[in-house]
Design an enzyme around this catalytic site. Structure first.
Site, PDB file in Angstrom:
ATOM      1  N   ARG A 124      -5.096 -10.505  27.663  1.00 12.65           N
ATOM      2  CA  ARG A 124      -3.724 -10.798  27.200  1.00 12.65           C
ATOM      3  C   ARG A 124      -3.674 -11.480  25.835  1.00 12.65           C
ATOM      4  NH1 ARG A 124      -2.585 -11.952  32.692  1.00 12.65           N
ATOM      5  NH2 ARG A 124      -1.594 -10.111  33.597  1.00 12.65           N
ATOM      6  N   LYS A 146       1.202  -5.959  12.455  1.00  9.98           N
ATOM      7  CA  LYS A 146       1.374  -4.693  13.191  1.00  9.98           C
ATOM      8  C   LYS A 146      -0.008  -4.155  13.533  1.00  9.98           C
ATOM      9  CE  LYS A 146       5.651  -2.661  11.541  1.00  9.98           C
ATOM     10  NZ  LYS A 146       6.191  -1.519  10.777  1.00  9.98           N
ATOM     11  N   GLU A 188       0.450   2.628  -1.110  1.00  9.54           N
ATOM     12  CA  GLU A 188       1.157   1.501  -0.479  1.00  9.54           C
ATOM     13  C   GLU A 188       1.591   0.466  -1.528  1.00  9.54           C
ATOM     14  OE1 GLU A 188       2.280   1.677   2.468  1.00  9.54           O
ATOM     15  OE2 GLU A 188       0.832   2.518   3.879  1.00  9.54           O
ATOM     16  N   LYS A 230       4.864  -8.553   0.663  1.00  8.30           N
ATOM     17  CA  LYS A 230       4.874  -8.207   2.089  1.00  8.30           C
ATOM     18  C   LYS A 230       5.132  -9.460   2.929  1.00  8.30           C
ATOM     19  CE  LYS A 230       3.069  -5.736   5.853  1.00  8.30           C
ATOM     20  NZ  LYS A 230       2.192  -4.749   6.422  1.00  8.30           N
ATOM     21  N   GLU A 240      10.596  -6.369  12.792  1.00  8.77           N
ATOM     22  CA  GLU A 240      11.232  -5.163  12.237  1.00  8.77           C
ATOM     23  C   GLU A 240      12.560  -4.824  12.909  1.00  8.77           C
ATOM     24  OE1 GLU A 240       8.499  -1.938  10.998  1.00  8.77           O
ATOM     25  OE2 GLU A 240      10.029  -0.584  11.756  1.00  8.77           O
ATOM     26  N   ARG A 244      12.476  -5.559   7.556  1.00  7.89           N
ATOM     27  CA  ARG A 244      11.112  -5.010   7.510  1.00  7.89           C
ATOM     28  C   ARG A 244      11.097  -3.483   7.501  1.00  7.89           C
ATOM     29  NH1 ARG A 244       5.683  -7.255  10.615  1.00  7.89           N
ATOM     30  NH2 ARG A 244       4.271  -5.727   9.703  1.00  7.89           N
ATOM     31  N   ASN A 248       8.845   0.903   5.572  1.00  8.18           N
ATOM     32  CA  ASN A 248       8.570   2.261   6.066  1.00  8.18           C
ATOM     33  C   ASN A 248       8.991   3.326   5.061  1.00  8.18           C
ATOM     34  OD1 ASN A 248       7.486   1.579   8.647  1.00  8.18           O
ATOM     35  ND2 ASN A 248       9.535   0.905   9.213  1.00  8.18           N
ATOM     36  N   HIS A 251       7.403   6.709   5.036  1.00  9.83           N
ATOM     37  CA  HIS A 251       6.592   6.793   6.254  1.00  9.83           C
ATOM     38  C   HIS A 251       7.156   7.737   7.307  1.00  9.83           C
ATOM     39  CE1 HIS A 251       4.329   3.624   4.439  1.00  9.83           C
ATOM     40  NE2 HIS A 251       3.567   3.428   5.508  1.00  9.83           N
ATOM     41  N   HIS A 255       4.186   9.895   8.199  1.00  7.65           N
ATOM     42  CA  HIS A 255       3.572   9.863   9.538  1.00  7.65           C
ATOM     43  C   HIS A 255       3.648  11.229  10.208  1.00  7.65           C
ATOM     44  CE1 HIS A 255       3.795   5.221  10.326  1.00  7.65           C
ATOM     45  NE2 HIS A 255       2.788   5.569   9.575  1.00  7.65           N
ATOM     46  N   HIS A 267      -3.816   8.684   5.269  1.00  8.81           N
ATOM     47  CA  HIS A 267      -2.550   7.958   5.321  1.00  8.81           C
ATOM     48  C   HIS A 267      -1.922   7.808   3.924  1.00  8.81           C
ATOM     49  CE1 HIS A 267       0.437   5.233   6.966  1.00  8.81           C
ATOM     50  NE2 HIS A 267       0.158   4.369   6.012  1.00  8.81           N
TER      51      HIS A 267
HETATM   52  P1  NAD Z   1      -9.737   3.697   6.843  1.00  9.19           P
HETATM   53  O1  NAD Z   1      -9.764   2.450   7.587  1.00  9.19           O
HETATM   54  O2  NAD Z   1     -10.076   4.953   7.549  1.00  9.19           O
HETATM   55  O3  NAD Z   1     -10.712   3.531   5.589  1.00  9.19           O
HETATM   56  C1  NAD Z   1     -10.900   4.604   4.709  1.00  9.19           C
HETATM   57  C2  NAD Z   1     -12.387   4.922   4.515  1.00  9.19           C
HETATM   58  O4  NAD Z   1     -12.976   3.937   3.694  1.00  9.19           O
HETATM   59  C3  NAD Z   1     -13.205   4.950   5.796  1.00  9.19           C
HETATM   60  O5  NAD Z   1     -14.090   6.040   5.730  1.00  9.19           O
HETATM   61  C4  NAD Z   1     -13.976   3.636   5.748  1.00  9.19           C
HETATM   62  O6  NAD Z   1     -15.202   3.727   6.432  1.00  9.19           O
HETATM   63  C5  NAD Z   1     -14.200   3.468   4.282  1.00  9.19           C
HETATM   64  N1  NAD Z   1     -14.385   2.105   3.793  1.00  9.19           N
HETATM   65  C6  NAD Z   1     -13.715   0.990   4.173  1.00  9.19           C
HETATM   66  N2  NAD Z   1     -14.027  -0.034   3.362  1.00  9.19           N
HETATM   67  C7  NAD Z   1     -14.930   0.428   2.478  1.00  9.19           C
HETATM   68  C8  NAD Z   1     -15.606  -0.131   1.375  1.00  9.19           C
HETATM   69  N3  NAD Z   1     -15.368  -1.379   0.954  1.00  9.19           N
HETATM   70  N4  NAD Z   1     -16.490   0.642   0.697  1.00  9.19           N
HETATM   71  C9  NAD Z   1     -16.697   1.941   1.053  1.00  9.19           C
HETATM   72  N5  NAD Z   1     -16.063   2.548   2.068  1.00  9.19           N
HETATM   73  C10 NAD Z   1     -15.177   1.790   2.763  1.00  9.19           C
HETATM   74  O7  NAD Z   1      -8.326   3.975   6.159  1.00  9.19           O
HETATM   75  P2  NAD Z   1      -7.294   3.041   5.382  1.00  9.19           P
HETATM   76  O8  NAD Z   1      -6.713   3.917   4.356  1.00  9.19           O
HETATM   77  O9  NAD Z   1      -7.884   1.758   4.977  1.00  9.19           O
HETATM   78  O10 NAD Z   1      -6.204   2.706   6.493  1.00  9.19           O
HETATM   79  C11 NAD Z   1      -5.379   3.716   7.027  1.00  9.19           C
HETATM   80  C12 NAD Z   1      -4.831   3.239   8.343  1.00  9.19           C
HETATM   81  O11 NAD Z   1      -4.063   2.060   8.152  1.00  9.19           O
HETATM   82  C13 NAD Z   1      -3.919   4.239   9.008  1.00  9.19           C
HETATM   83  O12 NAD Z   1      -4.278   4.387  10.347  1.00  9.19           O
HETATM   84  C14 NAD Z   1      -2.546   3.617   8.891  1.00  9.19           C
HETATM   85  O13 NAD Z   1      -1.705   3.984   9.938  1.00  9.19           O
HETATM   86  C15 NAD Z   1      -2.888   2.153   8.937  1.00  9.19           C
HETATM   87  N6  NAD Z   1      -1.863   1.276   8.359  1.00  9.19           N
HETATM   88  C16 NAD Z   1      -1.434   0.230   9.088  1.00  9.19           C
HETATM   89  C17 NAD Z   1      -0.484  -0.635   8.591  1.00  9.19           C
HETATM   90  C18 NAD Z   1      -0.048  -1.839   9.371  1.00  9.19           C
HETATM   91  O14 NAD Z   1       0.877  -2.536   8.944  1.00  9.19           O
HETATM   92  N7  NAD Z   1      -0.678  -2.140  10.469  1.00  9.19           N
HETATM   93  C19 NAD Z   1       0.038  -0.431   7.305  1.00  9.19           C
HETATM   94  C20 NAD Z   1      -0.429   0.654   6.574  1.00  9.19           C
HETATM   95  C21 NAD Z   1      -1.388   1.512   7.109  1.00  9.19           C
HETATM   96  N1  GLY Z   2       3.231  -1.244   6.971  1.00 11.12           N
HETATM   97  C1  GLY Z   2       4.578  -1.466   7.349  1.00 11.12           C
HETATM   98  C2  GLY Z   2       4.794  -2.800   7.964  1.00 11.12           C
HETATM   99  O1  GLY Z   2       3.879  -3.592   8.072  1.00 11.12           O
HETATM  100  O2  GLY Z   2       5.874  -3.091   8.370  1.00 11.12           O
END
Ligand code: NAD
Ligand code: GLY
Length: 369
Positions: A124, A146, A188, A230, A240, A244, A248, A251, A255, A267
């Site tokens: 939890r 998130k 972003e 942010k 949100e 907030r 999006n 998005h 998405h 992404h």
């Molecule tokens: P990711 O985590 O897949 O990373 C991209 C690639 O970079 C991967 O292959 C990873 O292994 C590699 N990598 C990471 N750090 C590295 C480094 N320093 N050097 C070399 N390689 C490295 O993708 P991302 O673009 O970071 O994140 C995308 C995800 O984030 C999506 O799932 C999206 O939905 C999510 N997201 C979440 C939020 C939120 O608020 N929670 C906001 C935006 C995006």
């Molecule tokens: N990435 C969108 C949010 O955090 O609300």
């Protein structure tokens, strides 16, 4: 009838600090062992990041006196899934997870979301520290709480709000990032600037030719501004319910492109295409002046991000994903649309035919009336 109020907000302060400093990654284990004590620590990372940073990070944590388990999952969006999550629960239970254990997300947004959801749900909820290593995670996903995983029905459909207790950002980690992944993070950056801060947007326009992985000083400034923007949104509307939603921008379409295309698009790429398409929708609806629409697409192109819909879109899967968007309510799908650079209108209804037209889809329904 007796009425009892359950007061929650005052229970504990959930504020946290985001520290941004080149080189901080090597210091995080010591900083953490001081801040968190010598608790049991589970470092969640992916196959690329383990090799680059994970093993050394875990060794430093152990040297600082923590009991550490380094848990690796395959790199890529497909790890943000229920089977991978279940595997991690098993590894945590075998590793003796307790309520006072700490989960550290070391990696990009995939790891942040996955490890964050693991931390939110195991026993939890245990504490979470975000150590983002992609630009995308540094400017966006590591801050704001998130967390979640994808479902075959759509992106991020299972999740929670679980704020980290700290975020440590090392802009030097971007030096090893593949070029495309660096560009993905810029999507972003453009999003938060377009949604909230016209001077920041103009600053990125001016600096576009100088924005490179290797420009650590400039990247640190960009990350700092994006995180501050942010944080200011999340502080006002953590769950949100209103403001907030502007985060999006791009998005709804982004998405839907990601999930309907089986996550072939990254992404950041999907969000860039989504922002450009949603700007065209805003222009068609008379909400966004055409020159502002051109500025947005111009900046995305200057940063070498895609702006056109992919040639092949599975229309049915795409439109179902749009309908499942988390901003939908009984009245239908609502879009966040730009009104001008720096300002959005959240909750705008958009006719399905306009979405299809903008994405180059001509449905049977619209052909036959
Ligand atoms: P990711 O985590 O897949 O990373 C991209 C690639 O970079 C991967 O292959 C990873 O292994 C590699 N990598 C990471 N750090 C590295 C480094 N320093 N050097 C070399 N390689 C490295 O993708 P991302 O673009 O970071 O994140 C995308 C995800 O984030 C999506 O799932 C999206 O939905 C999510 N997201 C979440 C939020 C939120 O608020 N929670 C906001 C935006 C995006
Ligand atoms: N990435 C969108 C949010 O955090 O609300």
């Amino acid at each position: 009838m007796p009425r009892i109020r359950v007061r929650l907000d005052a229970l504990r302060d959930r504020s946290y600090t985001v520290e941004i400093r080149p080189g901080i990654l090597a210091e995080v284990p010591l900083l953490l062992s001081r801040a968190e004590g010598k608790r049991r620590v589970f470092v969640i990372t992916d196959s690329n990041v383990t090799r680059l940073y994970g093993s050394e990070f875990a060794s430093r944590l152990a040297a600082a006196g923590c009991e550490v388990a380094l848990l690796e999952v395959p790199a890529g969006e497909r790890s943000k899934s229920s089977p991978t999550l279940n595997g991690l629960y098993t590894r945590l239970f075998r590793g003796g997870v307790r309520r006072d254990s700490l989960v550290i997300a070391l990696g990009g947004g995939v790891i942040g979301d996955l490890a964050g959801y693991l931390a939110a749900t195991v026993l939890r909820g245990v504490r979470l520290v975000q150590v983002p290593t992609t630009l995308l995670a540094q400017v966006d996903s590591s801050v704001g709480g998130k967390v979640g995983i994808d479902h075959p029905a759509g992106k991020n459909l299972i999740g929670a709000f679980h704020q980290p207790s700290a975020v440590y950002i090392d802009p030097e980690a971007l030096l090893t990032l593949p070029e495309d992944e660096f560009r993905n993070g810029l999507a972003e950056v453009v999003k938060i600037a377009a949604a909230r801060d016209a001077p920041f947007f103009a600053n990125i326009e001016r600096n576009a030719p100088r924005i490179r992985r290797e420009n650590t000083a400039l990247n640190a400034k960009i990350v700092e501004t994006a995180v501050a923007l942010k944080a200011s949104v999340v502080e006002k509307d953590e769950r949100e319910t209103g403001l907030r939603r502007v985060l999006n921008l791009g998005h709804t379409i982004g998405h839907a492109l990601e999930s309907s295309g089986g996550f072939a698009l990254k992404h950041g790429q999907a969000i860039a295409i989504g922002m450009a398409a949603e700007a065209r929708i805003a222009r068609e609806l008379g909400l966004l002046p055409p020159p502002a629409c051109l500025r947005l697409t111009g900046l995305l192109e200057a940063l070498r991000l895609p702006v056109d819909p992919p040639g092949t879109i599975n229309e049915r899967a795409f439109m179902s994903a749009i309908a499942l968007d988390k901003k939908s309510d009984v009245t239908g799908t609502r879009f966040v649309l730009l009104r001008r650079i720096g300002e959005c209108a959240p909750g705008v209804p958009v006719p399905a035919d306009l979405i299809r037209k903008t994405m180059g889809l001509v449905s049977r329904k619209s052909k036959h009336g």
